[in-house]
Every structure is written in C-alpha cells, then in structure tokens.
Motif scaffolding. Structure first.
Motif, mmCIF file in Angstrom:
data_model
loop_
_atom_site.group_PDB
_atom_site.id
_atom_site.type_symbol
_atom_site.label_atom_id
_atom_site.label_comp_id
_atom_site.label_asym_id
_atom_site.label_seq_id
_atom_site.Cartn_x
_atom_site.Cartn_y
_atom_site.Cartn_z
ATOM 1 N N ARG A 408 -2.524 -1.770 -4.375
ATOM 2 C CA ARG A 408 -1.431 -2.596 -4.867
ATOM 3 C C ARG A 408 -1.077 -3.620 -3.794
ATOM 4 O O ARG A 408 -0.739 -3.270 -2.669
ATOM 5 N N PHE A 410 1.281 -6.749 -2.801
ATOM 6 C CA PHE A 410 2.515 -7.456 -3.105
ATOM 7 C C PHE A 410 2.612 -8.640 -2.146
ATOM 8 O O PHE A 410 2.433 -8.493 -0.942
ATOM 9 N N ASP A 440 -0.808 -1.653 -0.404
ATOM 10 C CA ASP A 440 -0.630 -0.213 -0.443
ATOM 11 C C ASP A 440 -1.848 0.396 -1.110
ATOM 12 O O ASP A 440 -2.133 0.101 -2.273
ATOM 13 N N ALA A 441 -2.593 1.184 -0.341
ATOM 14 C CA ALA A 441 -3.695 1.934 -0.935
ATOM 15 C C ALA A 441 -3.051 3.157 -1.574
ATOM 16 O O ALA A 441 -2.671 4.091 -0.892
ATOM 17 N N VAL A 442 -2.867 3.101 -2.867
ATOM 18 C CA VAL A 442 -2.077 4.112 -3.570
ATOM 19 C C VAL A 442 -2.752 5.481 -3.451
ATOM 20 O O VAL A 442 -3.957 5.607 -3.642
ATOM 21 N N ALA B 31 8.102 -2.529 -4.621
ATOM 22 C CA ALA B 31 7.147 -2.634 -3.532
ATOM 23 C C ALA B 31 7.728 -2.001 -2.271
ATOM 24 O O ALA B 31 7.004 -1.387 -1.505
ATOM 25 N N ASP B 34 7.728 1.990 -1.228
ATOM 26 C CA ASP B 34 6.589 2.723 -0.662
ATOM 27 C C ASP B 34 6.894 3.240 0.718
ATOM 28 O O ASP B 34 7.405 2.520 1.561
ATOM 29 N N ASP B 39 -0.466 8.798 3.702
ATOM 30 C CA ASP B 39 -0.440 9.737 2.572
ATOM 31 C C ASP B 39 -1.819 9.872 1.939
ATOM 32 O O ASP B 39 -1.939 10.179 0.772
ATOM 33 N N HIS B 40 -2.848 9.563 2.686
ATOM 34 C CA HIS B 40 -4.144 9.472 2.019
ATOM 35 C C HIS B 40 -4.912 10.753 1.929
ATOM 36 O O HIS B 40 -4.813 11.612 2.762
#
Lengths: 801, 194
Positions: A408, A410, A440-442, B31, B34, B39-40
């Motif tokens: 994502r 932005f 952001d790498a979700v 946005a 986050d 958190d990966h």
C-alpha cells in the motif's frame, strides 16, 4: 368557397398596406441555447441576400431595422454551435426566437485548438480525444504506442507500460490532472493506473521541458490533461460502448458535463470494462482476461481572476496473468522457450484465476488559483494518492487466495506555483513542493515482502523563464533542486548481509542489532540532492515551419525496487536483487525538432541524443541453486549508457478525400561501460496509413494502417548454460535472442448519424491484425511463453447528447 | 434571482469542498493508522528440507537436502547416509519440512492433501537403478511420496527428485512434458551402489 375568397382578399389588402410602409419593417430576434434555454451572447446573424449583419447582445437579442417585405435568408452562427440557416418571409415587423445547439464534439474542437503545449519550446506530441476514444477499451500504453518514438513494455497484453525512447518506469513521469502519479511505477509489470477515458488530451514531452513536474524525467513526461469548458450554461454528455470478438469483451463509458455561465462546471464519468481469455492466432491465452471499474468526478469554478478545481478518480483493475507463465525454475523456462505453444491452452473462459493482479488507485486533488495584480497567477494544489497492489500466485495449501505481494503506497503533495507574465518579453514561473510518501508492505502474505516498508520525504524548488527574443524566436531556461530522503525497514538474510553483499562493513549504521533466526533487521536511510536544468529554443520560419532545440540535465534517485528488491519473480523464473550501493543516475539530453504544422502537408523530424551516467539496469549475473532448482540471478547494476535516434512523422492530404500519415522511429542504445548494446531497447519500426473521409456521407471514414517492427539484431547476449539433472546434460538457455520482424495491418471505419436535432450516433467498425499474424514482441515480458493477440473485430457505438 | 443562484452554487461548492476534506482526512488517517512495527511474516511456503528415506529391512539409506535460510544466503547441503546395496528393492518415502518454523512444519501433509495437484518425478544416472511410484491420488494417478527403488549392479551417479505443482495428470512420466511449476528440484550427486 366564400371564406377562401375572403382570406385571399385579406392577404391582398395587408400586402397593399405593408407596401405602403416602404421598407420600414423591423426584424427582432433572440438566440437561445437549445439545451438549457440560456441566451447566447455574441452570436452572429447574417441576412445573406441583403448582406446585413447583426450580433446578439448579452441577452441574446438582435435587431434589424428598415427591412422591406420579402424573403430573408438568415444564417446564425455561434462559437461551438451548429450553424443554422433559416428562410423567413417577412410581411410585417416580426420578433422570433431561434435555438442553437452544440455538442460535445464541437466543444472539443474549440478546446483542442486553444490547448497549447506545456511550454512553447517543448518538443512534444499529443493524442486528442478522438484518437483516445479509439482506445476506450484499451490502456494508456496502447494509445501512446501509436506515436513515433513511443513503445511499450508489456506483461501479456493488458499490462502495458509506456516507454519513451526506450526508457520506462521511474524514468517517465506521468502527470494526471496536474498530479504526478505514484502507483509503484518502479516494477516492470506494474502498468500505470489510469483510466484513459477520463482524459481529454494526452501529451508526451520528449524534450527537456519537464522541470515543472520533477527532476527525474530522464525518459520524458506523459501529461494527461482534462478539458477546459466554455463558460456558459449547458448540459451534455456521451456514452460509448465497445465490443470485441477477441476476448469477447469490451467496455461501457459514460460521461456527463454540466457547465454554468458563472464559471462553475462539474463532470462525472464512469467506465466498466471486462474481457475473458484473449486468443492468439492458434490458441487461447488461458487466464489473460481483465476486469476494470473506473470513475472520476471533477468540480470546478473558472474565471479569469480566480478559480478552483477538484478532481477525484478511482481505478480498480484486475488483470489475469497468463497461466503458462507461472513456472518454477530455469528448466521450466527452458521447456517454455523450446515449446512453440504455452503449456496451458484451455477453452475460452471469463474466469480470472492465478496468477493475477488486483490494483486499486485513489487520486484526489484540489487546486485553487488567483491572479494578483502586478504579480501574477498564484496556484496552490494539494493532492493525495492511495495505491493498493495485490498480486496473487498459484500457491500450495489453499494459500492462493492470499496475495504473495500486498503493498500500500500512500502519497500526498502540497505544491505552489507563481506565474509572472506581466513583464515585457519575459515570463517567469516559480514553484515549490513538499511531499510525503509511505509504503506499507501489508502483513499477512506469508512471504518476505518484495518492497519493504519505507517513508519518503521530498522537497523541491524550481524556476523556469521564457524569453521572447523577437517575433519569431523564444528561449526558455529552467533550474530545479530536489531533496529526497528515504527511510526503510527491511530484513535481510544474514549470510547475504554479511558475506554476499558485504553490507555489514559498508552500512554498519543500518543494522538495528535485532536478529531473528536467519534474518537480520535493518533500517536503511538514504538522502539525495538532485539538480536539474533545461534550455529550450523555438524559431519560427515562413510556411508554419518551426525549429526547436532542447537541452536537459536530469537526475534520478534509485527507486525502492532498485535498492531493496530481493526475491523470486515467478513469471521470469529469476531472482531479482536490488543493491543498497546503487546511486543516482544523471542524464544529459539533447533533442532538436524541425516541424511543419498543416493539414495539407506537415512533418516533424526529431533527432535526439541522451547520455546517462550511472544508468541503472537489471541484468543476469549468475545462477543460484535453491531447493526449487537453479535460477538465474538478475542484479541491478550501474553503467554509462547512451541512447540516440530519430522520430519522423509525415502527413499529407493527397486528394480531397484521401490523406496519408506515416511515421518512422529509429533508436540505438549502447552500454558504454561494457561496449555492448543496451538491454531491452525498442526496435526500428514504421507505420503507414491511408485515410478516406467523406464529410457529405455521414462523415464516413475508412482508414487502413500498417505497422512493421523490425527484428533487433543489436542486443546484449546474456544467454547462459545450466545443468539439467534429468538429462544429465548442459542446457543452453536462450533468454536474449530477439523475435523476428513482423507486420500488422488494421482497418478502422466510422460513420456519424444524426438521430435527432440535438443528438448523434457514431458507429465504428474496426479490425485489428487483419491477417491474423502470429508474432512475438521482444518488449513483452511473456514473450517466451505465448504469441501476441490474433485478429480482433471491434464494434464501437458512441452516442452524444 | 441571479444572486440567489450564485449563492446556492457557492453553498454547494463549499459543501463539496468540506466533503472533499473529510474524505482526505479519512484517507490520511487510514494511512497513518499503520504501525511501524516489523510485522512481517515468515516465508510460509518455504521448503527447507527434503529427505528421501530408502528402507529394506534394517538397511536404511537417507538422502537429505537442507537449506535452512531459504533462497539466497547460504547454499543448501546434501548428505547421503551411505551406499545402497546392489540388486535390492528398497521402499522409498519422501518427507518435506520447513525447519524455519519451530517445531518444524511438515509440508508432506500439504502435499498429501493436494495430491491431485502434485507429482514427484525421479531420475537417476546410475545404470540399472529404477524408481517406481507406488501411491495414487484420488483419481488413481501416481503421486510419488511412496516409491519402490530397485538397484541393479554396482555403480555410482546421481538421483534427482522433482516435485511439480499442477502438472498435467496423467502424463507420460517425464517431468519435462508434465509441465507445471517446480516446487522442489534436488540432485543428490555421488550416490553409490555396491
């Protein structure tokens, strides 16, 4: 009988009395807009047989005095309206109301004429609404592909990235409604998320006049422009539908525009597009369909002194990616290259299975301007974009519904601009911007993210001046400074960090001290200062001949993919590695152009030369063995490169009804560091088209066009050998050889029918790839797997109201 | 009349601008929500270890490939526990693990569940050595988790184990024509038969 006689008598007497008035009659009238009953100011009223003129006042009124009895042939004209011819038998002083009507098309023509170039010295080409509409069910890249010097980097047939002079992705800036697009444009298989139907005109700047939008337009600029509306009360719209035999799909696009005399306007547009599996001449391309929903809304207020406009667009694309392109390792790639057919060729289906991409893109902006006396026009704009990209792959254990890539992005930007135009011969443009971007790498993908989380901060300042030397010569010069800082969070494989790339010694400051199993957490931070500049000249000669010359200095910081990419790309069967050691690239661009504008005969001859220091390229560097077998490793590296070539366009009216258009693009790219050709350069190509038009016969147009793309014999040889354990032999992997020359023929026909006084219907019938030629295009990333599209019959119906 | 028109227009515009800004805020707050934590996920589909166990009574030979840090980083290591006996029939079984998880995740189970979408292929350069698949998926096609390996005369060479995802099934038994994408391709060199 008696009644009739009496009536006749009455008429006779009245004639007699009128005659007695001796040409003292008055003819008054009012001109009104057919659509909204508003009065039309400035319409011209011409009594042809008497050669007398009048114009309407602010209330739409006109008046002729001292007229005699008799027939009047009157012609009424107003800008953007249909000219009206009426005959009146004047017997007494009369007042009459006339309605004039306008159409979207007529409005466009007015608009297009008034649309100027980005800058007067700019070397650019553009596509107008009419040409854009031919691509209503295709993509931006497909439409631009028709211009000389523009090609595209494709992934299959629906993911199309525009290329200017062989450069694409981060080297092209795409400006949509004055907003620079940020939609993870760094990836080769990431097409711009733009609905072509929302645009009025698309300009491509090949020269150097790009500073207003950024310092990094090494390839050039693509500017998507909205329409400027005439200030008047009006309501109009159009609906266009398209159906194609190849892919059994098409689209529906509708737009409706309301404008007010006060300067307000609003436009709503929506588009739905769907295709099933496309077909190459000999087989279906299983899983190649797409689905797309787009909508846009514009609201604005325009006066000379001040105004604002707000724009919102939403693009939702779902692209299927050829199933046969999902492969495991280099042996699968060899199998694919050696077999003439893709491995999966199922019957037609609308299903979009795996692999696929799902992208949504929101773009919103608000812009206001005010002209300040003795200073100039001040503009302030705020925009924001939200891009969500999900890529799905064939996965084990019911994970296919979970994306392998989920990013994502932005972006928001605040910018301001001051145009100073009141100085003699000199026009100045100052601008400043601040931008914040977050990727952001979700979480939840169950994979290591291809692009890590990062924050990016940017600030820029520029000034451009235009100087009119004399009537025929203008000069422009500009300078720009950009600051950019990127702050990323990424985990590396410890062995790669310490040994493979030696980052523990090069970038010890990036280590956070956290290690997790085989992974090390890092926090890479980079700061870049970029300077860029441009110079331009235009000299006008007789016969509409112009000479333009541009020089540009552009520099580009490496994009996140070039810095951080780390992992397996399934469709390419390769491991792609970005490097933290990559630095910015700096280009010197030279372009000149000799142009003659004219519908009878016109041409443009535009040679160019670019030298790029530290050109970042992705090339194969070796083979690594994993549990899945062997993979070639592609790494980003930097070299010095040069690209030069020439674009030639010619148009000639050869007969009242026949016109010829032709173009030729020649290009050569060199890797100067290694003295070999540059990878992925477009091939020499030329187009010819003959158009027959007959305005009297429902504006019938028949166009036959031909495009030939020659085989590129200059390519870098990155072929390699790999050991096949099953056959116990070395296998040659030919990833570099280029596909042969191909020629395509297309037919386009159209006619416009008036359905009522105010509406018209345009019907188009087209055939693409008439001879159903099976061919492959070097700049398609899936060229190892399948042929390009076969023949397609297309029907388009456009209704204006 | 005219002024009131303009006033309503202005009102409308103001309202629209207000709406636009609310939307803007909504976007940016999305946005901003986050967290910046790391958190990966771990690589969930990773296979780190392939073990091919060949058993004939008490004669057990294991062929093992292990790459604990996945793609990139350190190269994988192959270990062969000992020589195979000539002219013998072994029962072979394959086990796949993801040892980055703790406890190690058994990928073999995933393959069993989706056995109609997977198939193992075997190849060997050792003369006289043959490998037959002895198990079947729900459609009666071979899978290859269970095999029978028969050795011939003494010799040495390599054994290659390939796992294909979504191959065409049934196929002619060669991995090249089965298509699909390769999930595992491991070669054990210097396997000896004595």
């Amino acid at each position: 009988m008696i009644k009739r006689f009496l009536a006749l008598l009455l008429v006779f007497f009245s004639f007699a009395t009128l005659k007695a008035q001796e040409c003292k009659l008055t003819f008054k009238g009012k001109i009104t807009d057919f659509h909204d009953n508003s009065s039309l100011f400035g319409a011209s009223v011409h009594i042809k047989n008497l050669n007398r003129y009048a114009a309407t006042d602010a209330n739409g009124l006109f008046e002729f005095k001292n007229l005699c009895v008799g027939k009047l042939t009157i012609e009424i004209k107003h800008i953007a309206c249909d000219t009206k011819l009426v005959t009146i038998n004047l017997t007494q002083s009369t007042t009459k109301e006339f309605f004039l009507e306008h159409h979207l098309n007529e409005l466009n023509e007015v608009v297009v004429k008034s649309t100027s170039k980005t800058e007067i010295t700019s070397i650019e080409q553009s596509l107008k609404k009419k040409s854009i509409e031919n691509f209503t069910d295709k993509s931006l890249g497909d439409a631009l592909n028709t211009l000389s010097g523009i090609s595209s980097l494709n992934t299959g047939n629906s993911i199309v990235k525009p290329m200017i002079h062989g450069l694409h992705s981060s080297r092209l800036l795409i400006i949509n409604n004055n907003v620079r697009m940020f939609d993870q444009e760094w990836g080769d298989e990431h097409a711009p998320n733009i609905d072509i139907n929302a645009s009025e005109q698309i300009a491509v700047v090949k020269g150097a006049n790009t500073l207003k939008y950024g310092s990094d337009a090494i390839g050039g600029l693509i500017i998507i422009k909205p329409k400027k509306y005439v200030v008047k009360d009006s309501l109009f719209g159009s609906t266009i539908t398209s159906f194609n035999s190849n892919g059994l799909g098409g689209n529906v696009n509708s737009e409706i525009v309301k404008t007010y005399k006060s300067g307000f306007y609003t436009k709503l547009q929506a588009n739905y597009k769907q295709f099933g599996d496309f077909r190459a001449p000999d087989y279906y391309l299983t899983n190649s369909g797409l689905k797309s929903i787009n909508t846009s809304l514009r609201i604005g207020y325009n006066t000379y002194e001040k105004g604002f406009n707000a724009f919102y667009s939403f693009v939702n694309n779902e692209f299927a990616i050829l199933q046969s392109s999902h492969i495991g390792n280099v042996n699968d790639l060899v199998n694919a290259i050696n077999s003439q057919q893709p491995r999966v060729t199922d019957p037609f289906s609308y299903d979009i299975t795996f692999p696929k991409q799902q992208i949504t893109h929101h773009l919103a902006k608000i812009e206001g301007y005010k002209r300040i006396k003795n200073l100039g026009k001040l503009t302030v704009q705020y925009d924001l974009q939200l891009n969500r990209r999900k890529e799905f792959d064939l996965r084990r254990g019911n994970r296919s519904e979970t994306p392998v890539i989920d990013l994502r992005l932005f972006t928001n930007t605040l910018q301001t601009n001051l145009e100073v135009a009141h100085l003699n011969n000199l026009k100045l443009d100052f601008g400043a911007l601040v931008r914040y971007q977050q990727n952001d790498a979700v979480a939840g993908t169950g994979t290591n993210p291809l692009i890590p989380d990062f924050d990016r901060y940017e600030a820029g300042l520029f000034t451009i001046s235009n100087y009119t030397l004399n009537e025929n010569t203008e000069l422009s010069a500009g300078i720009r400074y950009d600051f950019s800082k990127i702050d990323a969070r990424k985990r590396y494989n410890i062995t790669d960090w310490n040994e493979t790339f030696n980052y523990d010694e090069l970038f010890p400051e990036f280590e956070t001290g956290v290690e997790n199993g085989t992974r090390i957490s890092t926090n890479p931070k980079f700061t870049f200062h970029n300077w860029s500049a441009s110079l331009g000249l235009i000299k006008r000669f007789d016969n509409n001949i112009n000479f333009l010359a541009n020089y540009g200095l552009a520099s580009r910081m490496p994009n996140p993919s070039e810095l951080f990419s780390d992992g397996l790309h399934h469709s390419a069967a390769r491991i792609e590695t970005g490097l933290l050691t990559i630095n910015k690239e700096v280009a010197n661009k030279f372009a000149v152009s000799l142009e003659k504008v004219g519908s009878d005969f016109g041409f443009s001859v535009s040679p160019y030369f670019k030298h790029i220091n530290g050109f970042i390229q992705l090339i194969p560097v070796g083979i690594t063995t994993t549990i899945r077998g062997a993979f070639p490793v592609w790494e980003y590296n930097q070299i010095n490169a040069q690209i030069f070539g020439i674009d030639i366009d010619v148009n000639k009216q050869i007969h009242k009804n026949f016109a010829y258009n032709g173009s030729l693009s020649l290009l050569q790219g060199d890797n100067l560091t290694e003295d070999i050709p540059l990878i992925h350069m477009p091939f020499t190509n030329f187009t010819n088209s003959i158009t027959y038009t007959n305005p009297k016969l429902n504006q019938l147009t028949i166009q036959l066009n031909q495009k030939t793309v020659f085989q590129q014999n200059r390519f870098p040889d990155y072929n390699f050998n790999t050991f096949n354990a099953i056959t116990q032999s070395q296998v040659f992997v030919d990833i570099s050889s280029t596909p042969p020359t191909y020629s395509l023929f297309n037919l386009q026909t159209s006619a416009t029918f008036k359905t009522s006084k105010r509406n018209n219907l345009k019907v188009e019938f087209n055939i693409d790839n008439i001879f159903n030629v099976a061919y492959r295009e070097n700049l398609n990333r899936l060229r190892y797997f399948a042929d390009e599209l076969g023949r397609n019959f297309n029907l388009k119906i456009k209704y204006n109201y | 009349m005219k002024t009131s028109n303009i006033n309503t227009n202005k009102m409308k515009t103001l309202r629209l601008i207000a709406l636009f800004f609310v939307a803007t805020l909504a976007f940016s707050s999305c946005a901003d929500s986050d967290d910046h934590d790391d958190d990966h996920d771990h690589e969930e589909e990773l296979i780190t270890t392939v073990t091919y166990t060949l058993t004939n009574g008490s004669d057990v030979v294991t062929l093992k490939f292990q790459d604990l840090d996945g793609e990139g980083g350190q190269e994988g290591i192959t270990t062969i526990s000992g020589p195979l006996t000539a002219n013998t029939m072994y029962t072979g079984s394959i086990k796949l693990l993801n040892e980055t998880e703790s406890p190690a995740e058994d990928i073999t189970e995933e393959i069993e569940e989706e056995d109609d979408e997977h198939e193992f292929f075997f190849a060997s350069s050792i003369t006289g050595l043959s490998i037959e698949k002895t198990d079947e998926d729900e459609d009666g096609n071979p899978v290859g988790l269970e095999t029978s390996l028969t050795t011939g005369t003494a010799g040495s060479g390599s054994i290659t184990v390939i796992l294909k995802h979504e191959p065409s099934k049934p196929n002619d038994g060669t991995s090249a024509s089965a298509g699909g994408s390769t999930d595992v391709e491991v070669t054990f060199n210097n396997v000896t038969v004595q």
